[in-house]
Design a protein around this motif. Structure first.
Motif, PDB file in Angstrom:
ATOM      1  N   ILE A 201       0.847  -1.179   0.000  1.00  0.00           N
ATOM      2  CA  ILE A 201       0.000   0.000   0.000  1.00  0.00           C
ATOM      3  C   ILE A 201       0.891   1.239   0.000  1.00  0.00           C
ATOM      4  CG2 ILE A 201      -1.774   1.241   1.264  1.00  0.00           C
ATOM      5  CD1 ILE A 201      -2.770  -1.423   2.276  1.00  0.00           C
ATOM      6  N   ARG A 202       0.914   1.905  -1.125  1.00  0.00           N
ATOM      7  CA  ARG A 202       1.794   3.055  -1.278  1.00  0.00           C
ATOM      8  C   ARG A 202       1.146   4.055  -2.212  1.00  0.00           C
ATOM      9  NH1 ARG A 202       3.997   2.975  -6.311  1.00  0.00           N
ATOM     10  NH2 ARG A 202       4.229   0.994  -7.392  1.00  0.00           N
ATOM     11  N   SER A 203       1.779   5.201  -2.370  1.00  0.00           N
ATOM     12  CA  SER A 203       1.292   6.220  -3.291  1.00  0.00           C
ATOM     13  C   SER A 203       2.087   6.162  -4.588  1.00  0.00           C
ATOM     14  CB  SER A 203       1.436   7.614  -2.653  1.00  0.00           C
ATOM     15  OG  SER A 203       2.800   7.904  -2.429  1.00  0.00           O
ATOM     16  N   THR A 204       1.691   6.966  -5.536  1.00  0.00           N
ATOM     17  CA  THR A 204       2.406   7.055  -6.802  1.00  0.00           C
ATOM     18  C   THR A 204       3.830   7.554  -6.574  1.00  0.00           C
ATOM     19  OG1 THR A 204       0.342   7.564  -7.947  1.00  0.00           O
ATOM     20  CG2 THR A 204       2.385   8.133  -9.075  1.00  0.00           C
ATOM     21  N   ALA A 205       4.786   6.993  -7.295  1.00  0.00           N
ATOM     22  CA  ALA A 205       6.176   7.432  -7.177  1.00  0.00           C
ATOM     23  C   ALA A 205       6.379   8.742  -7.938  1.00  0.00           C
ATOM     24  CB  ALA A 205       7.116   6.364  -7.727  1.00  0.00           C
ATOM     25  N   VAL A 206       7.124   9.651  -7.332  1.00  0.00           N
ATOM     26  CA  VAL A 206       7.435  10.933  -7.970  1.00  0.00           C
ATOM     27  C   VAL A 206       8.948  11.140  -7.949  1.00  0.00           C
ATOM     28  CG1 VAL A 206       5.237  12.048  -7.478  1.00  0.00           C
ATOM     29  CG2 VAL A 206       7.044  12.115  -5.773  1.00  0.00           C
ATOM     30  N   GLU A 207       9.447  11.917  -8.886  1.00  0.00           N
ATOM     31  CA  GLU A 207      10.886  12.132  -9.042  1.00  0.00           C
ATOM     32  C   GLU A 207      11.339  13.394  -8.316  1.00  0.00           C
ATOM     33  OE1 GLU A 207      14.126  12.707 -12.688  1.00  0.00           O
ATOM     34  OE2 GLU A 207      12.095  11.982 -13.089  1.00  0.00           O
ATOM     35  N   LEU A 208      12.459  13.297  -7.616  1.00  0.00           N
ATOM     36  CA  LEU A 208      13.043  14.457  -6.949  1.00  0.00           C
ATOM     37  C   LEU A 208      13.889  15.247  -7.927  1.00  0.00           C
ATOM     38  CD1 LEU A 208      14.186  12.964  -3.503  1.00  0.00           C
ATOM     39  CD2 LEU A 208      11.962  13.882  -4.177  1.00  0.00           C
ATOM     40  N   SER A 209      14.068  16.523  -7.626  1.00  0.00           N
ATOM     41  CA  SER A 209      14.890  17.377  -8.479  1.00  0.00           C
ATOM     42  C   SER A 209      16.255  17.664  -7.874  1.00  0.00           C
ATOM     43  CB  SER A 209      14.165  18.707  -8.751  1.00  0.00           C
ATOM     44  OG  SER A 209      13.987  19.443  -7.540  1.00  0.00           O
ATOM     45  N   LEU A 210      16.368  17.533  -6.546  1.00  0.00           N
ATOM     46  CA  LEU A 210      17.607  17.895  -5.866  1.00  0.00           C
ATOM     47  C   LEU A 210      18.653  16.789  -5.909  1.00  0.00           C
ATOM     48  CD1 LEU A 210      16.155  19.748  -2.751  1.00  0.00           C
ATOM     49  CD2 LEU A 210      17.074  20.743  -4.856  1.00  0.00           C
ATOM     50  N   ILE A 211      18.209  15.546  -5.966  1.00  0.00           N
ATOM     51  CA  ILE A 211      19.107  14.399  -6.091  1.00  0.00           C
ATOM     52  C   ILE A 211      18.494  13.427  -7.093  1.00  0.00           C
ATOM     53  CG2 ILE A 211      20.060  14.603  -3.747  1.00  0.00           C
ATOM     54  CD1 ILE A 211      18.165  12.322  -2.910  1.00  0.00           C
ATOM     55  N   PRO A 212      19.290  12.551  -7.726  1.00  0.00           N
ATOM     56  CA  PRO A 212      18.721  11.557  -8.628  1.00  0.00           C
ATOM     57  C   PRO A 212      18.011  10.470  -7.836  1.00  0.00           C
ATOM     58  CG  PRO A 212      21.077  11.228  -8.421  1.00  0.00           C
ATOM     59  CD  PRO A 212      20.769  12.500  -7.692  1.00  0.00           C
ATOM     60  N   ALA A 213      16.736  10.639  -7.623  1.00  0.00           N
ATOM     61  CA  ALA A 213      15.983   9.723  -6.768  1.00  0.00           C
ATOM     62  C   ALA A 213      14.503   9.830  -7.061  1.00  0.00           C
ATOM     63  CB  ALA A 213      16.253  10.033  -5.293  1.00  0.00           C
ATOM     64  N   ILE A 214      13.771   8.798  -6.667  1.00  0.00           N
ATOM     65  CA  ILE A 214      12.318   8.844  -6.673  1.00  0.00           C
ATOM     66  C   ILE A 214      11.845   8.572  -5.260  1.00  0.00           C
ATOM     67  CG2 ILE A 214      12.075   8.101  -9.074  1.00  0.00           C
ATOM     68  CD1 ILE A 214      11.338   5.316  -8.014  1.00  0.00           C
ATOM     69  N   THR A 215      10.608   8.988  -4.980  1.00  0.00           N
ATOM     70  CA  THR A 215      10.058   8.804  -3.641  1.00  0.00           C
ATOM     71  C   THR A 215       8.593   8.455  -3.736  1.00  0.00           C
ATOM     72  OG1 THR A 215       9.777   9.831  -1.455  1.00  0.00           O
ATOM     73  CG2 THR A 215       9.460  11.243  -3.370  1.00  0.00           C
ATOM     74  N   TYR A 216       8.109   7.743  -2.753  1.00  0.00           N
ATOM     75  CA  TYR A 216       6.672   7.531  -2.632  1.00  0.00           C
ATOM     76  C   TYR A 216       6.328   7.387  -1.158  1.00  0.00           C
ATOM     77  CZ  TYR A 216       7.847   2.500  -2.272  1.00  0.00           C
ATOM     78  OH  TYR A 216       8.360   1.275  -1.904  1.00  0.00           O
ATOM     79  N   LYS A 217       5.074   7.569  -0.854  1.00  0.00           N
ATOM     80  CA  LYS A 217       4.592   7.420   0.512  1.00  0.00           C
ATOM     81  C   LYS A 217       4.021   6.025   0.673  1.00  0.00           C
ATOM     82  CE  LYS A 217       1.178  10.034   1.574  1.00  0.00           C
ATOM     83  NZ  LYS A 217       0.505  11.295   1.843  1.00  0.00           N
ATOM     84  N   GLN A 218       4.220   5.428   1.847  1.00  0.00           N
ATOM     85  CA  GLN A 218       3.740   4.075   2.075  1.00  0.00           C
ATOM     86  C   GLN A 218       3.287   3.903   3.512  1.00  0.00           C
ATOM     87  OE1 GLN A 218       7.687   2.073   1.532  1.00  0.00           O
ATOM     88  NE2 GLN A 218       7.150   1.109   3.474  1.00  0.00           N
ATOM     89  N   LYS A 219       2.473   2.882   3.733  1.00  0.00           N
ATOM     90  CA  LYS A 219       2.128   2.508   5.100  1.00  0.00           C
ATOM     91  C   LYS A 219       3.274   1.684   5.659  1.00  0.00           C
ATOM     92  CE  LYS A 219      -2.877   2.629   5.233  1.00  0.00           C
ATOM     93  NZ  LYS A 219      -4.097   1.897   5.663  1.00  0.00           N
ATOM     94  N   LEU A 220       3.643   1.972   6.906  1.00  0.00           N
ATOM     95  CA  LEU A 220       4.762   1.288   7.533  1.00  0.00           C
ATOM     96  C   LEU A 220       4.283   0.123   8.388  1.00  0.00           C
ATOM     97  CD1 LEU A 220       6.783   4.427   8.638  1.00  0.00           C
ATOM     98  CD2 LEU A 220       7.188   3.006   6.633  1.00  0.00           C
ATOM     99  N   ALA A 221       5.157  -0.865   8.552  1.00  0.00           N
ATOM    100  CA  ALA A 221       4.812  -2.045   9.338  1.00  0.00           C
ATOM    101  C   ALA A 221       4.477  -1.685  10.776  1.00  0.00           C
ATOM    102  CB  ALA A 221       5.971  -3.042   9.303  1.00  0.00           C
ATOM    103  N   SER A 222       5.105  -0.627  11.288  1.00  0.00           N
ATOM    104  CA  SER A 222       4.873  -0.211  12.669  1.00  0.00           C
ATOM    105  C   SER A 222       3.615   0.638  12.811  1.00  0.00           C
ATOM    106  CB  SER A 222       6.081   0.583  13.173  1.00  0.00           C
ATOM    107  OG  SER A 222       6.281   1.740  12.380  1.00  0.00           O
ATOM    108  N   GLY A 223       2.971   0.946  11.683  1.00  0.00           N
ATOM    109  CA  GLY A 223       1.785   1.787  11.705  1.00  0.00           C
ATOM    110  C   GLY A 223       2.103   3.196  11.260  1.00  0.00           C
ATOM    111  N   GLY A 224       1.107   3.879  10.732  1.00  0.00           N
ATOM    112  CA  GLY A 224       1.298   5.240  10.269  1.00  0.00           C
ATOM    113  C   GLY A 224       1.877   5.294   8.864  1.00  0.00           C
ATOM    114  N   ALA A 225       2.117   6.511   8.392  1.00  0.00           N
ATOM    115  CA  ALA A 225       2.628   6.716   7.046  1.00  0.00           C
ATOM    116  C   ALA A 225       4.099   7.092   7.081  1.00  0.00           C
ATOM    117  CB  ALA A 225       1.833   7.826   6.345  1.00  0.00           C
ATOM    118  N   GLY A 226       4.783   6.764   6.016  1.00  0.00           N
ATOM    119  CA  GLY A 226       6.183   7.138   5.872  1.00  0.00           C
ATOM    120  C   GLY A 226       6.493   7.394   4.416  1.00  0.00           C
TER     121      GLY A 226
END
Length: 233
Positions: free
Chosen positions: A4-29
């Motif tokens: 369970i995660r969100s759409t991946a988006v590309e960063l501009s400051l470093i060569p990387a992508i990021t997405y938001k996800q539910k964490l095993a410990s609970g909550g969002a990360g």
């Protein structure tokens, strides 16, 4: 098991992508993948401040604070979705035929997401529900983010003319109880269903929507309810 995660988006400051996800410990990360080498960093999202808190060790040189902040800003309001594992291509100049740091156009082969939704069978997953999808269909904007202002406005209008809410206010009901009623009612209506969610399902739906926005998805609605209760005293 779906991740369970969100759409991946590309960063501009470093060569990387990021997405938001539910964490095993609970909550969002948020999870950040470097695209020029095998490096990953995970941060929880502080519900009070919206800031990122390291979720395990990471290399601060590869993931500077400015990039983490950009990742947080880009993922605010992105809804969760149930989907398979996200893979990213590790860019190595000799293999990719490009300069280090050049973003890949595909998400194939290399790093697989981990540490997500362990023991999910013990939790109520509303991400794949008709009600959750109905919320997204109604309130997601052209950028793929939930329009909280519109959502709260619609729900406040409903609460302002609903006889059950009026009765609950007169009886000094708890704000959480009133919120559960409004969300339950609106979820059934938006999904075109006659049957209501259980209290546990409604709470899970509220929690999931709250995790999308650390400031609380229904902040304005709850404030409106508190004002109604204050006037009734």
């Amino acid at each position: 098991m779906n991740i369970i995660r969100s759409t991946a988006v590309e960063l501009s400051l470093i060569p990387a992508i990021t997405y938001k996800q539910k964490l095993a410990s609970g909550g969002a990360g948020i999870r950040i993948f470097r695209l020029d080498q095998e490096a990953v960093a995970v941060f929880t999202v502080d519900r009070r401040t919206g800031e990122g808190v390291p979720y395990g060790p990471y290399d601060a040189d590869l993931f500077p604070d400015e990039a983490v902040q950009e990742a947080l800003e880009l993922t605010v309001g992105l809804p969760f979705s149930a989907r398979g594992k996200l893979n990213t291509s590790v860019l190595v100049a000799a293999q990719a035929g490009s300069q280090p740091g050049t973003p890949s156009t595909s998400e194939e082969a290399a790093l697989e997401s981990e540490d997500v939704m362990e023991n999910e069978t013990e939790k109520i997953d509303m991400v794949g529900s008709d009600e959750y999808q109905a919320f997204l269909d109604r309130y997601t904007d052209e950028k793929g983010k939930i329009n909280y202002t519109l959502m709260n406005k619609d729900f406040i209008q409903f609460a302002s003319r609903n006889k059950t809410v009026e009765k609950m206010v007169a009886e000094k009901a708890d704000v959480d109880e009133m919120l559960r009623f409004v969300i339950n009612n609106r979820a059934a209506y938006l999904a075109g269903k006659k049957d209501s969610l259980t209290d546990a399902q409604t709470d899970a739906l509220i929690e999931t929507l709250d995790e999308i926005d650390p400031r609380s998805a229904f902040k304005d609605l709850k404030l409106y309810m508190r004002r109604l209760l204050a006037k009734a005293k």
